[in-house]
Design an enzyme around this catalytic site. Structure first.
Site, mmCIF file in Angstrom:
data_model
loop_
_atom_site.group_PDB
_atom_site.id
_atom_site.type_symbol
_atom_site.label_atom_id
_atom_site.label_comp_id
_atom_site.label_asym_id
_atom_site.label_seq_id
_atom_site.Cartn_x
_atom_site.Cartn_y
_atom_site.Cartn_z
ATOM 1 N N GLU A 176 1.701 0.539 -5.791
ATOM 2 C CA GLU A 176 1.824 0.496 -4.333
ATOM 3 C C GLU A 176 0.852 1.493 -3.701
ATOM 4 O O GLU A 176 0.752 2.626 -4.174
ATOM 5 C CB GLU A 176 3.262 0.805 -3.909
ATOM 6 C CG GLU A 176 4.243 -0.255 -4.386
ATOM 7 C CD GLU A 176 5.679 -0.007 -3.932
ATOM 8 O OE1 GLU A 176 5.930 1.012 -3.253
ATOM 9 O OE2 GLU A 176 6.550 -0.844 -4.237
ATOM 10 N N HIS A 195 7.389 -2.797 0.834
ATOM 11 C CA HIS A 195 8.390 -1.782 0.486
ATOM 12 C C HIS A 195 9.045 -1.232 1.756
ATOM 13 O O HIS A 195 9.103 -0.017 1.978
ATOM 14 C CB HIS A 195 7.759 -0.647 -0.330
ATOM 15 C CG HIS A 195 8.772 0.118 -1.147
ATOM 16 N ND1 HIS A 195 8.453 0.769 -2.318
ATOM 17 C CD2 HIS A 195 10.102 0.350 -0.960
ATOM 18 C CE1 HIS A 195 9.527 1.362 -2.813
ATOM 19 N NE2 HIS A 195 10.540 1.121 -2.003
#
Length: 314
Positions: A256, A275
């Site tokens: 990420e 997220h």
């Protein structure tokens, strides 16, 4: 007497900052959260109110005053827990703060992927209204949802899917019992949708891989709002290509931010969110305040409400 100093390396809701300052604690908010800045500032701090910055042993070794790390949220995979155990650093989290937000996001992704909403939205914007004739999804009522991980979030997802959507629910969790709790092979074979709600640990990293995808009912869907590292993303793409999966909805990824060149980034069968499941205004405020209150408790010599079990400690 030296003030109890709290490092807040990333922005949190002002309610959390207010709780710390009202308690007489000295809050340090650096201009950015790059690791060198964190390493420099944390050496003079007694606590960290932590979001996503990684606190490994190398960083923690340079923080001789550190007494407590309060996680803004639930997962603690960005903290070296073994080092904290050896040093006697208390680690806490905020397990009740984001339950509703993440459960609601999970259900939103479940509905969106089952109804093919990503493709439908794109088609309307492109002037392809006739896409309505081939973009139909599935009805969820009467279908089986397999929930892997029956903590607060997993249980709430199961309850709302059953009560609100009319789904049959099966759960799997080594720590849970009950009539609807089954073994993993049985759950995978029965589920039309699988939703993951497990922490990222050495035992769960990559646990949902090729064998688990192969065991799914053909045409199933996968939803993951836990941690990206629990899913083998290469195996996920293979399952999509083979038709074992009809689609997937992911809020979390092994890396990420998700790299733009990642195969999943351009796959129309996959619905992606960044997220953000816990990022409602209400949840962010609760996470900040709950984490702040844990730090305040430790600063006063009190037991925190939500200590995280550390390796080798009861």
């Amino acid at each position: 007497m030296t003030a109890f100093r709290v490092l807040v390396p990333q922005a949190v809701d002002e309610a959390g900052i207010a709780a710390l300052t009202d308690a007489g604690l000295d809050v340090v908010q650096p201009p950015n959260a790059d690791i060198e800045t964190v390493r420099r500032v944390v050496r003079d701090c007694d606590a960290v109110l932590l979001r996503t910055v990684v606190l490994d042993a190398a960083v923690l070794a340079g923080a001789p005053r550190l007494k407590v790390i309060a996680r803004h949220g639930v997962g603690v995979d960005n903290i070296d827990l073994a080092y904290c155990a050896a040093r006697g650093i208390v680690v806490t989290n905020a397990p009740e703060s984001n339950t509703v937000a993440v459960a609601e996001h999970t259900l939103a992704l479940l509905l969106a992927v089952a109804k093919n909403l990503r493709a439908a939205d794109r088609a309307v914007r492109a002037g392809e209204f006739a896409a309505r004739h081939h973009l139909g999804g599935i009805e969820l009522a009467g279908r089986t949802l397999g929930v892997i991980g029956l903590g607060r979030i997993g249980r709430l997802v199961a309850q709302r899917a059953e009560a609100g959507l009319g789904m049959r629910v099966r759960g799997h969790d080594p720590a849970a019992t009950g009539p609807d709790v089954v073994g993993l092979p049985e759950l995978l074979a029965a589920s039309d949708v699988v939703s993951l709600h497990v922490p990222l640990t050495t035992g769960t990293a990559g646990f949902f891989g090729a064998a688990e995808f192969a065991a799914l009912k053909p045409g199933a869907y996968l939803v993951n709002c836990s941690r990206g590292g629990v899913v083998d993303e290469t195996a996920l793409r293979t399952a999509l290509d083979r038709g074992q999966l009809a689609g997937a909805a992911l809020d979390v990824f092994a890396t990420e931010p998700l790299p733009a060149a990642h195969p999943l980034a351009s796959d129309p069968r996959v619905l992606l969110t960044p997220h953000m499941a816990a990022h409602t205004g209400e949840s962010l405020a609760r996470m900040a305040v709950d984490a702040a209150n844990e730090i305040i408790a430790v600063s006063r010599g009190e037991q925190p409400r939500w200590p995280v079990p550390l390796p080798g400690r009861s």
